[in-house]
Design a protein around this motif. Structure first.
Motif, short mmCIF file in Angstrom:
data_model
loop_
_atom_site.label_atom_id
_atom_site.label_comp_id
_atom_site.label_asym_id
_atom_site.label_seq_id
_atom_site.Cartn_x
_atom_site.Cartn_y
_atom_site.Cartn_z
N LEU A 8 5.81 33.05 -0.68
CA LEU A 8 5.70 33.66 0.66
C LEU A 8 5.90 32.66 1.78
O LEU A 8 6.36 33.01 2.87
CB LEU A 8 4.30 34.31 0.80
CG LEU A 8 4.04 35.53 -0.09
CD1 LEU A 8 2.59 35.98 0.08
CD2 LEU A 8 5.00 36.65 0.27
N VAL A 9 5.60 31.42 1.55
CA VAL A 9 5.72 30.39 2.62
C VAL A 9 7.16 30.18 3.05
O VAL A 9 7.49 30.27 4.25
CB VAL A 9 5.08 29.08 2.14
CG1 VAL A 9 5.29 27.99 3.19
CG2 VAL A 9 3.60 29.29 1.84
N PRO A 10 8.10 29.90 2.13
CA PRO A 10 9.48 29.73 2.60
C PRO A 10 10.10 31.01 3.15
O PRO A 10 10.92 30.99 4.06
CB PRO A 10 10.24 29.25 1.36
CG PRO A 10 9.39 29.66 0.22
CD PRO A 10 7.97 29.63 0.68
N ILE A 11 9.65 32.15 2.58
CA ILE A 11 10.20 33.41 3.10
C ILE A 11 9.77 33.62 4.55
O ILE A 11 10.56 33.98 5.42
CB ILE A 11 9.75 34.57 2.19
CG1 ILE A 11 10.41 34.45 0.81
CG2 ILE A 11 10.11 35.92 2.83
CD1 ILE A 11 9.91 35.48 -0.20
N VAL A 12 8.52 33.41 4.80
CA VAL A 12 8.01 33.55 6.17
C VAL A 12 8.68 32.55 7.10
O VAL A 12 9.03 32.85 8.24
CB VAL A 12 6.48 33.40 6.19
CG1 VAL A 12 5.97 33.35 7.62
CG2 VAL A 12 5.83 34.54 5.42
N ALA A 13 8.89 31.32 6.59
CA ALA A 13 9.55 30.29 7.42
C ALA A 13 10.97 30.70 7.76
O ALA A 13 11.43 30.52 8.90
CB ALA A 13 9.55 28.96 6.68
N LEU A 14 11.68 31.26 6.78
CA LEU A 14 13.05 31.72 7.06
C LEU A 14 13.07 32.85 8.07
O LEU A 14 13.91 32.91 8.98
CB LEU A 14 13.72 32.15 5.76
CG LEU A 14 14.09 31.04 4.78
CD1 LEU A 14 14.60 31.63 3.46
CD2 LEU A 14 15.13 30.11 5.40
N VAL A 15 12.11 33.76 7.89
CA VAL A 15 12.05 34.89 8.84
C VAL A 15 11.73 34.40 10.24
O VAL A 15 12.35 34.83 11.24
CB VAL A 15 11.02 35.93 8.37
CG1 VAL A 15 10.80 37.01 9.44
CG2 VAL A 15 11.45 36.56 7.05
N VAL A 16 10.80 33.47 10.38
CA VAL A 16 10.42 32.94 11.70
C VAL A 16 11.58 32.18 12.32
O VAL A 16 11.88 32.31 13.52
CB VAL A 16 9.17 32.06 11.59
CG1 VAL A 16 8.91 31.34 12.91
CG2 VAL A 16 7.96 32.89 11.17
#
Length: 551
Positions: free
Chosen positions: A21-29
């Motif tokens: 979830l961390v890299p996914i959220v980072a990509l979305v942000v």
């Protein structure tokens, strides 16, 4: 079949790990931030400038009314290497400020005729000033070389001027009305076809109401020394116009004009007098044929009737003159083109009398003796004018045209008449038998001397007769007569009162004639010697003798 069961069981054992979830959220942000940055960015524009002096990428700001609205992002040369291309990223919400009338210029320290400006950029550095536009949508602009003198929000009127043969004025030169500054020059150009200098003026509100169809524009004389028929005039305006020049305008009294729209074109004249002369657009052209020297008569000289100006000289000499025309004339004359301007005499011209009526009036007055002559109006400068007046017993005019214009009859000027009469008198003196007269006077003087000698001898003889002893024998009345004659003769002798006086008179006459003889001889050789100076030839110096050679 038994081999597939372990693989299915192993897949069922793989579960989703929360660490992803961390890299996914980072990509979305990051994507959202990129989208937000792209969505909030203003337009990217290009500004073409002659050079990029004082500008830096990432440092030079773009301001509108001293508020930051963008920044320089790139500077590079154009493909032809003649210009600098400056890319500017504006802030969000500035797109509506970009139009065809948007202007950009660089603010930096400047020292010019208008004074010192841009001192605040000495510490902060140069920046680009932007004047927002309102018409159209544009992304490529040209950089102005200097700040505009007016903005689109300034109220007033813009005019166009054309001048020919006058010196050029610079942008920013003031425009005056009765000495008060009401505007300035916005733009200066040059028309290659007509070789005219063109100007665009801006007259600020509320002074734009002074401009109408009857105004005239002329150069404001910073310092002008004008030599005319009226003498030498020195005009000096303010120190500002002395350094930078300027333009003035005004309206002739009695000439009401109509309002004019923006960019109405006017002519620019060299002086107020020239501008006023061009107001008189109704005139009658005449050619004046003069048989005397026209030196001192210049274009613009007045045509006067008993001291009142009624016209203007337009060409000296008239360009319609030709060798064939002069060769067919018995007494070649110099043609001068001038015009009679009835508007100078009649402020309500065309209401009371028409131009055709003026022509008929002048024809009738010419038949009554109206003539033109050249007169010197200023002895110091030698300037001449055309003077029109009635001449008594004038010769009947001959109907003649020259170069398509009617010829106005002329006579010799007053000074030329006096000079001609004086020359005639001197010519008669030169033709007089001066030498014979001198010889006759000398013979008369010799005869007078002989007569005095004879009188003396007669007186001596009478004295001897009276002293003789026989004198008593003469009658008394004869004796008295002889005594009286003796007394009279003694008076006319050289020792007598009358004789001495007569002798002195003859001697004075002789000296006067001797002194007049060189003058009379010079008049005989040069009849105009009393008017024009004739220098004497230098005394001849005899050549030096050669020294004697020693032997």
């Amino acid at each position: 079949m038994s081999d597939l069961k372990p693989s299915v069981q192993s897949l069922r054992r793989v579960r989703f790990n929360s660490i992803w979830l961390v890299p996914i959220v980072a990509l979305v942000v990051a994507g959202w931030m990129l989208y937000q940055n792209w969505a909030t960015q203003g337009p990217l524009i290009e500004i073409v400038a002659s050079n990029a002096e004082g500008l830096s990428v990432g440092k030079t700001k773009v301001k509108a009314r001293n508020v930051d609205v963008g920044e320089v992002t790139s500077i590079h040369l154009s493909k032809d290497y003649n210009h600098a291309i400056i890319q500017v990223r504006l802030d969000n919400g500035t797109r509506q400020m970009l139009g065809d009338d948007t202007k950009f210029w660089v603010i930096k320290p400047r020292i010019g005729r208008e004074g010192i400006s841009g001192l605040g950029t000495l510490l902060s550095g140069a920046y680009i000033e932007m004047e927002p536009g309102h018409q159209g949508e544009k992304t490529r602009f040209n950089m102005l070389t200097q700040a505009p003198l007016s903005t689109s929000e300034d109220q007033g009127i813009r005019l166009r001027l054309r001048s020919n043969g006058l010196s050029k004025l610079d942008v920013g030169a003031p425009v005056h009305f009765h000495g008060y500054e009401v505007g300035y020059i916005e733009k200066v150009g040059f028309d290659l076809k007509s070789a005219d200098i063109t100007y665009r003026l801006f007259i600020k509100a509320p002074y734009d109401e002074l401009v109408n169809s009857s105004v005239q524009f002329w150069l404001t004389p910073g310092l002008a020394i004008v030599s005319s028929a009226r003498g030498v005039q020195v005009k000096m305006d303010s120190l500002e116009t002395l350094l930078s020049g300027g333009i003035s305008f005004g309206v002739t009294k009695g000439h009401a004009g109509k309002p004019v729209p923006d960019f109405t074109q006017f002519n620019l004249y060299g002086s107020k007098e020239q501008a006023e002369n061009h107001r008189y657009d109704q005139f009658i052209n005449y050619v004046f044929l003069f048989n005397s020297n026209i030196s001192g008569l210049e274009e613009g000289a007045p045509v006067e009737f008993r001291g009142i100006r009624i016209g203007t000289v337009t060409q000296v000499p008239y360009n319609g003159i030709s060798f064939h025309r002069l060769s067919t004339m018995s007494n070649p004359s110099i043609p001068v083109l001038a015009r009679i301007e009835p508007q100078r005499l009649d402020s309500d011209f065309q209401k009371n009398i028409s131009l055709k009526d003026w022509q008929e009036l002048l024809k009738s007055q010419i038949k009554l003796g109206l003539r033109a002559s050249l007169e010197t109006s200023n002895i110091l400068t030698g300037a001449k004018i055309i003077d029109i007046d009635f001449v008594p017993h004038a010769k009947a005019p001959t109907s003649e045209t020259f170069g398509g214009y009617a010829a106005f009859p002329t006579v010799a000027g007053k000074f030329n008449q006096i000079q001609n009469k004086l020359v005639q008198i001197l010519d008669h003196l030169a033709k007089a038998p001066i030498q014979q007269t001198m010889q006759g006077v000398q013979q008369t003087l010799k005869q007078a001397d002989q007569s005095l000698i004879s009188l003396r001898q007669s007186s001596d003889q009478l004295n001897q007769l009276l002293k003789r002893s026989t004198k008593e024998q003469l009658p008394t009345h004869v004796r008295d007569t002889l005594v009286q004659i003796n007394r009279t003769l003694s008076q006319y002798q050289q020792q007598g009162a009358m004789g001495q006086s007569l002798q002195q008179s003859f001697k004075s006459l002789q000296r006067s004639l001797n002194e007049l003889q060189p003058l009379l001889q010079q008049l005989g050789e040069h009849s105009n010697a009393l008017i024009f100076d004739h220098s004497r030839p230098a005394d001849k110096i005899p050549p030096a003798g050669h020294p004697m050679e020693s032997h």
